[in-house]
Every structure is written in structure tokens, then in C-alpha cells.
Scaffold this motif. Structure first.
Motif, short mmCIF file in Angstrom:
data_model
loop_
_atom_site.label_atom_id
_atom_site.label_comp_id
_atom_site.label_asym_id
_atom_site.label_seq_id
_atom_site.Cartn_x
_atom_site.Cartn_y
_atom_site.Cartn_z
N ASP A 21 96.95 69.72 70.95
CA ASP A 21 97.81 70.42 70.00
C ASP A 21 97.43 70.17 68.56
O ASP A 21 97.53 71.06 67.71
CB ASP A 21 99.27 70.01 70.24
N MET A 59 96.40 73.41 66.19
CA MET A 59 96.94 73.82 64.89
C MET A 59 95.85 73.84 63.83
O MET A 59 95.84 74.70 62.95
CB MET A 59 98.08 72.88 64.46
N GLY A 117 103.95 68.23 64.33
CA GLY A 117 103.82 67.43 65.54
C GLY A 117 103.81 65.94 65.24
O GLY A 117 104.40 65.14 65.98
N PHE A 121 107.53 76.62 71.74
CA PHE A 121 106.32 76.96 71.00
C PHE A 121 105.79 78.33 71.44
O PHE A 121 105.43 79.18 70.62
CB PHE A 121 105.27 75.86 71.22
N GLN A 176 106.83 72.44 67.30
CA GLN A 176 105.82 71.39 67.22
C GLN A 176 106.45 70.02 67.02
O GLN A 176 106.00 69.02 67.59
CB GLN A 176 104.86 71.69 66.07
N GLU A 214 107.70 68.93 70.38
CA GLU A 214 106.58 68.52 71.23
C GLU A 214 106.04 67.15 70.83
O GLU A 214 105.56 66.37 71.66
CB GLU A 214 105.44 69.54 71.15
#
Length: 533
Positions: A75, A79, A116, A154, A167, A170
Motif C-alpha cells: 500500500d 500510493m 496509512g 478503500f 488508508q 488500513e
């Protein structure tokens, strides 16, 4: 008179019972200390190959728990790649009149990449107390099940604020994974396997980036929503299969001994090693010896991390984690975007990003050999020094003016910095993190260290995005001067503060910290096998 004469024998009887209890406790201590010494000697005399043969399942379960790192890596790089992905930029970006192309504005570019990490920062503070209470297995399973749910948010997000929140959610399970994985890996394997077992984390970080690089490269020329929807959906590949495997995994025997569950700890040791080559009773005795050495009447708490000798251990873990963001790592995390800002075409930028990730995985595997045989401190210092030189060289290459040669030099140096980071400082960091903390405080220490990582990383991401963004600092490769300066500072601090823990048992590490031995003296210091303080 009669009462007095009656009370004396009664008192004498109580004293006798008390002395017997103390004697029994000392006898028990002597018994398991002899076993503990035997187990520690066996681990010291093992070779790396011998350790793999004796503990094959420990190697396997370390491999499984390390797979959880793929999800955060996936992830983070996703991004980083999305801000360079044409379909994503066209959907959520604004038109840059100078170039005629859509770009994600600087504030959202940075916000999406820190979202995140903000969630993970919350997660690592949850991880310590949660793991101390319910163990590594159940804490990790909790994180995996939550992640399955949060991926939905997401996938169905249709605006940048909703993506930000998704995010962040997550990130909370990532915090649990990243705090627990190095601690669990370092606890289930013998001394000679601690380096390769914990360094697998960096390899899986590279694997996550390879999967992302391959997927986004495939969709780099697709200007439809599926170009970013498919990479998001692919996150569901990981949590459920991993949850099934981790449900079957043994709990860390060190955690079980801390909880006084000695029989379960012995069974866990038997599941990790070959019964013909591993004496579970002696291994548990070795763990009891270390845990008795660290024993305290207080419950482990975050406050304890900053007291006495534990403060030094906490500072080392936090410093090594923080340094990961200050020695060129952010160039690796934003590799594709960095290549674009070095005026490399989009297709070539994605291809170079994929090549970078593949080389990182290869170099991590090479680092297993280096760290196992040459130590943690040496590899960390030499790798950091090389990175410093290359980062300053990157800045110089960007300062000579715009030309095809200068652009290629910047791209090449960016790639080398990203790859070299995974040969020295990055994998050595995971070993240091796993070995430094006290067993009693390990879940809390690794959580605090990772929290430091995110606290440093979040402003660094904003800074990195600002320096690279055409609507921000537009520095391109000149950011090498900034990261070279921070890397040099980290190198100096590590030279004076980072001890060499290669080949040391947890008992020896505890004693050396208690004796306050200077970092540069650790390699030359001998600890007697009978010492307990």
C-alpha cells in the motif's frame, strides 16, 4: 509458660517450612540454570546451516509472519505509484497549465502518502499492550481480519478525503504487523538465525513493491478507473490465506514463558524444531533464566521504556527506526515519481521502479550472508557511509544543468541509493530492532520504535513530496543534498551509539546493557556463561 513453650515449636516449624521452600526454590533454580547453560552453549556452537536443520519450522513460521509486511509495503508503494499513474491523476488531479498534464496537488499527494502511516502510528501503540496480553498469534489474526474489512472502504472510495480515511483505517492493522513481526521472528529462532529471520521482513517489503510495480506498470497506459481499482482489489489476496496459516502457527515460547505457561512453551519449542535435535526442557530453562534476570514486580508499561538501562535500549531501537527515513529510503518509496521528476518518460519510470524493487529483493538476500558473518554494526555503518556519498553525488548530478546525461545520472544514482539501502542499513536495522529490546518489554519497545519511525516519516513525506513536486520545491535530484545531510548525522550517531550484538544470547545482551558497556567495546567484551548479572 505453657503457651510460650507451645508457641516456640510452632514458630520453629514455620521457620523450617520457610527454609525448606527457599531451599527448594534455590534447588529448582540450580537445576534449570544447568539446563539453561547447556541450551545456550548448544545455540552458540550451531552453524547457520545447522540451525536451519535443527529448527526448520521456526524458519518457516518466521517466513509466514514476515509475509504480513507485504501488505504495508504494497500500500505504501501503491500510493507512491498512484500519484504518478495517469488514470489516477486524471481522476483526482488538477491541470498543470505549464505542462498541459494533470497532477495531484502537493497537499493531497503528501496527505495520501501519510494517511496509512497515521493509522499505523495508532496501530503500533495498540500492538504493544494487545500482544503482551493475548500473544503474537491472536494480535496478528485480529489485525488481518480488520484489514479485510478496511480494504472495502478503500475500494469503494470516490474522493480523496474518503481515500485518506480508508488508508488511515488500513494503517491500524499494519501497525500491529510491523510491531509484532520482528519481535516474533527474533524470538522463535536460535541465535544464528536471528539475522536472516528478521531480514526477511525487508525482503517482503521489496516483494510488496514488486507486486505493486508490476500491476501499476501493466496499467500505466490504461486511462480508465480499473487502472487503480484493480491494484486496490488485489490487496484481498493477502489477509485470509495468511490468517489461516497464522492460526496454525505456534505462539512464541518466550511469550508463553513470560506468562508462566512452561508446558505450552515446551510444546511450542518442539513444534519449532526437530525433536531429535532440540531439547525443549533445556530451551525453556534458558528462557526462564533470561526472564528471571529481567523480572520485575511491575507490569510492563510504556513508561518503563524510558527508565534505567531500558532507556538506552529504547533509544537504539527508536534511532535505528528513525534513520530509515533519513538515509535515502524515501527515494525508494517514491521511486517512480522521482524518476518522472528526473525527466524520465512515464513508461521508463515505471519500468525503472520495477527494476529497483527486483534488485532490492536480490540485495536483501545478499545481506543475509553479510550480516550473518560480518555483524550488524559493521554492515550498518559501511552501508550508511556509502549511501551518504551517493546521496551527495545525486545532488551534484542534479546541479550541473538539464541534459539527457544529467537526467540519466540522476535516475541511475536514485536507483543505486534505493538498492544499496536494502543491502546495508535497512536489513541490518531489522536485526538490531529484534535483538536490542528486553524480552519482557519487547512488544512495547518494537511498538515504540515503529511509532518513532512514523513520527519522523510523516513530516519527511511532506518534505519529500514538496521537494520533488513541480508545483513545490521542484528540486528533483537536488534533494540528495538534504537526505545526504540527514544520513551523515545518522551515521555519526550510530558510530558512537550502536553496539555489535552478533552471536550474543539474550542473556549476554541483557548483562551488557546492565553493565553499561560502551557501544564500541561490545565486540571485545566476554561474558561468562555462569553470569546472571
Amino acid at each position: 509458660m505453657d503457651q510460650t513453650s507451645e508457641s516456640k515449636p510452632h514458630h520453629a516449624h514455620e521457620m523450617e517450612v520457610e527454609h525448606q521452600a527457599v531451599f527448594a526454590e534455590k534447588t529448582d533454580l540450580a537445576d534449570y540454570k544447568a539446563d539453561a547453560i547447556e541450551a545456550e552453549n548448544v545455540e552458540h556452537t550451531m552453524t547457520v546451516l545447522g540451525a536451519v536443520k535443527a529448527y526448520p519450522m521456526a524458519s518457516f513460521w518466521a517466513f509466514v509472519i514476515s509475509c504480513t509486511i507485504i501488505m504495508e509495503s504494497y500500500d505504501v508503494f501503491l500510493m507512491g505509484n498512484f500519484v504518478a499513474l495517469p488514470a489516477f491523476k486524471n481522476k483526482y488531479g488538477v491541470l498543470d497549465t505549464a505542462t498541459g498534464q494533470y497532477v495531484i496537488v502537493t497537499k493531497w499527494q503528501s496527505a495520501l502518502q501519510v494517511s496509512g502511516q497515521l493509522g499505523a502510528l495508532i496501530g503500533v501503540f495498540i500492538a504493544g499492550p494487545l500482544t503482551s496480553r493475548i500473544g503474537y498469534r491472536w494480535a496478528t489474526l485480529t489485525g488481518l481480519m480488520l484489514l479485510n474489512v478496511f480494504i472495502f472502504a478503500f475500494y469503494f472510495a470516490e474522493s480523496l478525503p474518503v481515500i485518506f480515511v480508508a488508508q488511515l483505517l488500513e494503517g491500524m492493522p499494519w501497525g500491529i504487523f510491523i510491531a509484532n513481526a520482528p519481535a516474533y521472528c527474533s524470538e522463535i529462532v536460535p541465535i544464528k538465525l536471528r539475522a536472516p529471520a528478521t531480514q526477511m521482513l525487508q525482503m517482503f517489503w521489496a516483494i510488496g513493491s514488486i507486486v505493486v510495480g508490476a500491476v501499476t506498470y501493466t496499467y500505466s497506459n490504461v486511462n480508465e478507473p480499473r487502472a487503480y481499482k484493480v491494484p486496490i482489489a488485489l490487496q484481498w489476496m493477502f489477509p485470509t490465506p495468511l490468517a489461516i496459516l497464522i492460526f496454525c502457527a505456534p505462539e512464541s515460547p518466550w511469550w508463553l514463558v513470560r506468562k508462566g505457561r512452561l508446558e505450552q512453551a515446551a510444546r511450542s519449542v518442539e513444534r519449532l524444531g526437530r525433536r531429535s535435535q532440540v531439547n525443549a526442557a533445556e530451551s525453556v530453562a534458558m528462557m526462564r533464566r533470561v526472564i528471571e534476570l529481567e523480572k520485575s514486580v511491575k507490569q510492563p508499561s510504556h513508561l518503563e521504556l524510558f527508565k534505567g538501562t531500558d532507556l538506552r535500549r529504547t533509544l537504539i531501537v527508536c534511532g535505528v527506526y528513525a534513520a530509515q527515513n533519513l538515509t535515502g529510503n524515501l527515494i525508494a518509496n517514491q521511486a517512480v515519481y522521482f524518476f518522472e521528476q528526473a525527466h524520465i518518460s512515464t513508461n521508463l519510470a515505471f519500468a525503472l521502479g520495477l527494476i529497483t524493487s527486483a534488485l532490492q529483493m536480490i540485495f536483501v538476500m545478499l545481506s543475509w550472508i553479510l550480516t550473518s558473518y560480518y555483524g550488524r554494526r559493521s554492515i550498518y555503518l559501511w552501508g550508511s557511509a556509502a549511501n551518504c556519498i551517493l546521496l551527495f553525488a545525486l545532488g551534484i548530478a542534479a546541479s550541473v544543468g538539464l541534459s539527457k546525461s544529467a537526467n540519466l545520472a540522476q535516475a541511475s544514482l536514485g536507483l543505486i541509493v534505493s538498492v544499496l539501502f536494502t543491502l546495508g542499513p535497512a536489513p541490518a536495522s531489522w536485526v538490531i530492532i529484534g535483538e536490542t529490546s528486553a524480552i519482557r518489554l519487547r512488544p512495547l519497545t518494537t511498538g515504540m520504535g515503529r511509532a518513532t519511525y512514523y513520527i519522523v516519516e510523516i513530516p519527511c513525506i511532506f518534505l519529500a513530496s514538496y521537494m520533488l513536486n513541480p508545483k513545490g520545491g521542484n528540486l528533483g535530484g537536488k534533494c540528495g543534498y538534504v537526505w545526504g545531510g540527514t544520513a551523515l548525522f545518522c551515521l555519526i550517531v550510530a558510530y558512537f551509539g550502536l553496539p555489535e550484538m552478533k552471536g550474543r544470547s539474550y542473556r549476554e545482551i541483557d548483562i551488557m546493557f546492565t553493565r553499561r558497556i560502551p557501544a564500541r567495546q561490545w565486540k571485545k567484551t566476554d561474558i561468562n556463561i555462569n553470569d546472571d548479572e
